[in-house]
Scaffold this motif. Structure first.
Motif, short mmCIF file in Angstrom:
data_model
loop_
_atom_site.label_atom_id
_atom_site.label_comp_id
_atom_site.label_asym_id
_atom_site.label_seq_id
_atom_site.Cartn_x
_atom_site.Cartn_y
_atom_site.Cartn_z
N ASP A 145 -5.05 2.86 -8.70
CA ASP A 145 -5.36 4.18 -8.15
C ASP A 145 -6.69 4.72 -8.67
O ASP A 145 -6.86 5.94 -8.77
CB ASP A 145 -4.24 5.16 -8.45
CG ASP A 145 -3.95 5.26 -9.95
OD1 ASP A 145 -4.67 4.63 -10.75
OD2 ASP A 145 -3.00 5.98 -10.32
N GLU B 162 -2.82 2.58 -4.18
CA GLU B 162 -3.22 3.78 -3.46
C GLU B 162 -3.81 3.39 -2.11
O GLU B 162 -4.59 2.43 -2.01
CB GLU B 162 -4.23 4.56 -4.28
CG GLU B 162 -4.60 5.92 -3.71
CD GLU B 162 -5.50 6.70 -4.64
OE1 GLU B 162 -6.71 6.75 -4.39
OE2 GLU B 162 -4.97 7.25 -5.64
N SER B 163 -3.44 4.12 -1.06
CA SER B 163 -3.85 3.74 0.30
C SER B 163 -5.31 4.07 0.59
O SER B 163 -5.95 3.40 1.41
CB SER B 163 -2.95 4.43 1.33
OG SER B 163 -3.00 5.85 1.17
N ASN C 229 0.84 -1.19 0.00
CA ASN C 229 0.00 0.00 0.00
C ASN C 229 0.88 1.24 0.00
O ASN C 229 2.01 1.22 0.51
CB ASN C 229 -0.92 0.01 1.22
CG ASN C 229 -2.03 -1.02 1.10
OD1 ASN C 229 -2.62 -1.20 0.04
ND2 ASN C 229 -2.29 -1.72 2.20
N GLU C 230 0.37 2.29 -0.57
CA GLU C 230 1.07 3.57 -0.59
C GLU C 230 1.55 3.93 0.81
O GLU C 230 0.80 3.86 1.78
CB GLU C 230 0.11 4.63 -1.12
CG GLU C 230 0.68 6.02 -1.26
CD GLU C 230 -0.39 6.99 -1.73
OE1 GLU C 230 -0.05 8.16 -1.99
OE2 GLU C 230 -1.58 6.59 -1.84
N THR D 129 4.36 6.68 -4.36
CA THR D 129 3.63 6.88 -5.61
C THR D 129 3.04 5.56 -6.08
O THR D 129 3.79 4.63 -6.40
CB THR D 129 4.57 7.43 -6.70
OG1 THR D 129 5.18 8.65 -6.25
CG2 THR D 129 3.80 7.70 -7.98
N PRO D 130 1.71 5.45 -6.11
CA PRO D 130 1.10 4.21 -6.59
C PRO D 130 1.55 3.90 -8.02
O PRO D 130 1.67 4.79 -8.86
CB PRO D 130 -0.40 4.50 -6.53
CG PRO D 130 -0.53 5.56 -5.48
CD PRO D 130 0.69 6.41 -5.63
#
Length: 207
Positions: free
Chosen positions: A163, A109-110, A50-51, A81-82
């Motif tokens: 993302d 992306e988190s 995860n980010e 950065t995803p």
């Protein structure tokens, strides 16, 4: 008739002479054995983060004919950065022959995804059923969009929503009954009900 027989005899003699000449000894040809590097990857070949997570490269070890050798590492991972990151590990033997392995690091992306791609999508009227396994992780049972009657070549793959814009199918082996390997070259989410990707599969599919 006698002249013809003489000609045939002469041709036969010439043929025998050429055969004897062609069977003469030739200079010895030298040969040698080369040992390729054997690369042993620690950890998983595909790593999903995860980010903001920390990535620690487990590394790769290499040997040539049982002896350890140096490994060259090419590629970095930016977990802020995803995206999809490739790390290549290689070694070259004394004869200049390379060996290489690849690690794929996927950074998601988190934030929770705002897009749910679960459902049935169609390509040329052929259904591709997508099942949500976790946030941003999906399974597709017909990634190539073939007719269901071609059941031995249907691609059953795991893919990722990076993302809410990028999709990625990491390299996977034997994803069809016929044994096709696949990876996406690109993939985009158009909206909740539409996405597309370009796949690198096999000569059966083309690209």
């Amino acid at each position: 008739m006698k002249k013809i027989l003489r000609y045939k005899a002469a041709i036969a003699i010439c043929t025998i002479a050429m055969a004897i000449t062609s069977c003469s000894n030739e200079d010895a040809v030298s040969s040698s054995v080369t040992y390729y590097a054997v690369l042993d990857m620690a950890g998983d070949r595909i790593t999903v983060l995860n980010e903001g997570d920390t990535f620690t490269d487990p590394g790769v070890t290499a040997t040539i004919d049982g002896q350890p050798v140096d490994v060259t590492v090419d590629g970095t991972v930016d977990t802020s950065t995803p995206g999809v990151y490739d790390i290549y590990y290689s070694s070259i033997n004394e004869d200049g022959f390379p060996a290489e392995v690849r690690r794929i690091v996927i950074v998601l992306e988190s934030d929770p995804s705002s897009v749910n791609l679960e459902g049935t999508f169609y390509r040329n009227g052929n259904p591709n059923t997508v099942t949500r396994l976790a946030d941003r992780v999906y399974q597709a049972n017909n990634a190539g969009g073939l007719a269901l009657s071609d059941d031995k070549n249907l691609l059953n793959v795991t893919f990722y929503n990076i993302d809410d814009e990028q999709l990625y199918i990491p390299y996977q082996e034997n994803v069809s009954v016929s044994g096709i390997d696949v990876e996406s070259i690109s993939g985009q989410i158009v909206n909740q009900n539409s996405f597309n990707w370009v796949l690198s599969a096999s000569s059966y599919y083309g690209t």
